[in-house]
Design a protein around this motif. Structure first.
Motif, PDB file in Angstrom:
ATOM      1  N   HIS A 140       5.375   8.216   9.526  1.00  0.00           N
ATOM      2  CA  HIS A 140       4.830   7.322   8.497  1.00  0.00           C
ATOM      3  C   HIS A 140       4.163   8.130   7.387  1.00  0.00           C
ATOM      4  N   LEU A 141       3.521   9.236   7.747  1.00  0.00           N
ATOM      5  CA  LEU A 141       2.915  10.113   6.742  1.00  0.00           C
ATOM      6  C   LEU A 141       3.997  10.714   5.862  1.00  0.00           C
ATOM      7  N   ARG A 142       5.057  11.189   6.474  1.00  0.00           N
ATOM      8  CA  ARG A 142       6.180  11.745   5.707  1.00  0.00           C
ATOM      9  C   ARG A 142       6.722  10.723   4.723  1.00  0.00           C
ATOM     10  N   ASP A 143       6.973   9.509   5.208  1.00  0.00           N
ATOM     11  CA  ASP A 143       7.535   8.483   4.335  1.00  0.00           C
ATOM     12  C   ASP A 143       6.545   8.081   3.244  1.00  0.00           C
ATOM     13  N   CYS A 144       5.266   8.084   3.595  1.00  0.00           N
ATOM     14  CA  CYS A 144       4.229   7.693   2.647  1.00  0.00           C
ATOM     15  C   CYS A 144       4.148   8.658   1.471  1.00  0.00           C
ATOM     16  N   VAL A 145       4.085   9.961   1.751  1.00  0.00           N
ATOM     17  CA  VAL A 145       3.820  10.916   0.675  1.00  0.00           C
ATOM     18  C   VAL A 145       5.073  11.575   0.104  1.00  0.00           C
ATOM     19  N   LEU A 146       6.151  11.644   0.871  1.00  0.00           N
ATOM     20  CA  LEU A 146       7.348  12.328   0.381  1.00  0.00           C
ATOM     21  C   LEU A 146       8.380  11.392  -0.211  1.00  0.00           C
ATOM     22  N   THR A 147       8.316  10.105   0.115  1.00  0.00           N
ATOM     23  CA  THR A 147       9.273   9.145  -0.446  1.00  0.00           C
ATOM     24  C   THR A 147       8.605   8.013  -1.207  1.00  0.00           C
ATOM     25  N   ALA A 148       7.255   7.989  -1.226  1.00  0.00           N
ATOM     26  CA  ALA A 148       6.511   6.917  -1.897  1.00  0.00           C
ATOM     27  C   ALA A 148       6.864   5.546  -1.333  1.00  0.00           C
ATOM     28  N   HIS A 149       7.107   5.514  -0.016  1.00  0.00           N
ATOM     29  CA  HIS A 149       7.460   4.240   0.613  1.00  0.00           C
ATOM     30  C   HIS A 149       6.359   3.221   0.400  1.00  0.00           C
ATOM     31  N   ARG A 150       6.746   2.020   0.006  1.00  0.00           N
ATOM     32  CA  ARG A 150       5.788   0.941  -0.181  1.00  0.00           C
ATOM     33  C   ARG A 150       5.704   0.124   1.108  1.00  0.00           C
ATOM     34  N   ILE A 166       0.867  -1.163   0.000  1.00  0.00           N
ATOM     35  CA  ILE A 166       0.000   0.000   0.000  1.00  0.00           C
ATOM     36  C   ILE A 166       0.908   1.218   0.000  1.00  0.00           C
ATOM     37  N   ALA A 167       0.658   2.135  -0.930  1.00  0.00           N
ATOM     38  CA  ALA A 167       1.611   3.235  -1.112  1.00  0.00           C
ATOM     39  C   ALA A 167       0.961   4.410  -1.825  1.00  0.00           C
ATOM     40  N   MET A 168       1.546   5.595  -1.576  1.00  0.00           N
ATOM     41  CA  MET A 168       1.194   6.812  -2.299  1.00  0.00           C
ATOM     42  C   MET A 168       2.401   7.183  -3.149  1.00  0.00           C
ATOM     43  N   ASN A 169       2.341   6.917  -4.444  1.00  0.00           N
ATOM     44  CA  ASN A 169       3.519   7.077  -5.298  1.00  0.00           C
ATOM     45  C   ASN A 169       3.449   8.298  -6.206  1.00  0.00           C
ATOM     46  N   GLU A 170       2.632   9.289  -5.842  1.00  0.00           N
ATOM     47  CA  GLU A 170       2.513  10.488  -6.681  1.00  0.00           C
ATOM     48  C   GLU A 170       3.839  11.220  -6.833  1.00  0.00           C
ATOM     49  N   ILE A 171       4.669  11.219  -5.790  1.00  0.00           N
ATOM     50  CA  ILE A 171       5.942  11.930  -5.872  1.00  0.00           C
ATOM     51  C   ILE A 171       6.806  11.359  -6.985  1.00  0.00           C
ATOM     52  N   ASP A 172       6.753  10.034  -7.180  1.00  0.00           N
ATOM     53  CA  ASP A 172       7.534   9.403  -8.239  1.00  0.00           C
ATOM     54  C   ASP A 172       6.894   9.591  -9.610  1.00  0.00           C
ATOM     55  N   LEU A 173       5.586   9.804  -9.631  1.00  0.00           N
ATOM     56  CA  LEU A 173       4.881  10.042 -10.890  1.00  0.00           C
ATOM     57  C   LEU A 173       4.936  11.507 -11.304  1.00  0.00           C
ATOM     58  N   GLY A 174       5.392  12.367 -10.386  1.00  0.00           N
ATOM     59  CA  GLY A 174       5.439  13.798 -10.670  1.00  0.00           C
ATOM     60  C   GLY A 174       4.083  14.450 -10.669  1.00  0.00           C
ATOM     61  N   ILE A 175       3.186  13.953  -9.792  1.00  0.00           N
ATOM     62  CA  ILE A 175       1.814  14.459  -9.736  1.00  0.00           C
ATOM     63  C   ILE A 175       1.537  14.978  -8.328  1.00  0.00           C
TER      64      ILE A 175
END
Length: 250
Positions: free
Chosen positions: A168-178, A141-150
């Motif tokens: 965990h929020l920082r890692d989730c949205v700023l690093t796209a941690h999976r 489960i991940a938020m990968n927008e940072i890697d998609l440039g969105i």
């Protein structure tokens, strides 16, 4: 019992003795991408649930109800159909955010049974539910927008922020941690990790245990959720599609 069988979703009542219990199964290809049609069909399913709950009376109403959302295969959902979202703008994003707000405040307990990966918009869809049960042996489960440039729309960022906390929020949205299942459980935004063969049963256990909280057709539960998540719901419904727009005067 099948209640709705649309091209991309199927809604069932798996137990006639608990008519307020529903399973919503997503079926939009291998990746279960969130498209305008899928958003529309999920909304239709929620409308149908509301209509059925309104018709319950007597003992059936006192039993309450619950909603399980799941899919099958490798992906719970691989996120938005991003090319369509970018091309259509508000016509895509606004109904998506309204759908998230509705699930976040839905009148019965909601459980996401994550059969596979939940990325980006799929992660948001999972987080909109009250509880999450995740397959332990496979899936992130991940938020990968940072890697998609969105960038994240205000409401979309809010729904992640209200469920994922601290570092965990920082890692989730700023690093796209999976996050694998065990890590997501440890981080506190997935409630339980189980083997694939146990996933549906585990979700059903939550649904049956929580169903009575929606007794009386769930109006109190809906109102409590609306207040608990007031800031998030306000941003989801405000129609804001300008990330960081509030900083314009800085």
């Amino acid at each position: 019992m099948s209640l709705i069988d649309l091209p991309l979703v199927k809604l069932t009542n798996p137990d006639a003795s608990l008519p307020g219990l529903f399973v919503l199964h997503l079926n939009n290809g291998v990746e279960n991408r969130i498209t305008q049609q899928l958003i529309s069909e999920i909304t239709q399913a929620l409308d149908h649930i509301d209509e059925r709950l309104d018709r319950l009376s007597g003992e059936d109403a006192t039993k309450g109800g619950a909603l399980i959302t799941t899919s099958s295969g490798k992906f719970f959902s691989n996120g938005l159909a991003i090319d369509d979202a970018i091309a259509t703008g508000d016509a895509f994003y606004l109904p998506f955010m309204r759908m998230l707000a509705r699930i976040l405040t839905f009148r019965v307990p909601t459980i996401a049974a994550l059969n596979g990966h939940a990325f980006a918009g799929g992660c948001m869809l999972a987080l909109a539910h009250d509880y999450r049960v995740m397959r332990a042996d496979r899936g992130w489960i991940a938020m990968n927008e940072i890697d998609l440039g969105i960038p994240l729309m205000p409401g979309m960022a809010a729904i992640v922020r209200c469920k994922v906390q601290g570092a965990h929020l920082r890692d989730c949205v700023l690093t796209a941690h999976r996050f694998k299942a065990s890590d997501a459980v440890a981080a506190g935004f997935v409630d339980r990790a189980v083997q694939e063969s146990e996933l549906n049963d585990a979700a059903m256990q939550y649904a049956r245990a929580l169903a009575p909280k929606a007794r009386g057709l769930g109006s109190v539960l809906h109102q409590i959720k609306a207040e608990i998540y007031r800031d998030t719901v306000s941003l989801l419904l405000a129609g804001g599609t300008s990330p960081g727009g509030y900083m314009a005067k800085l």
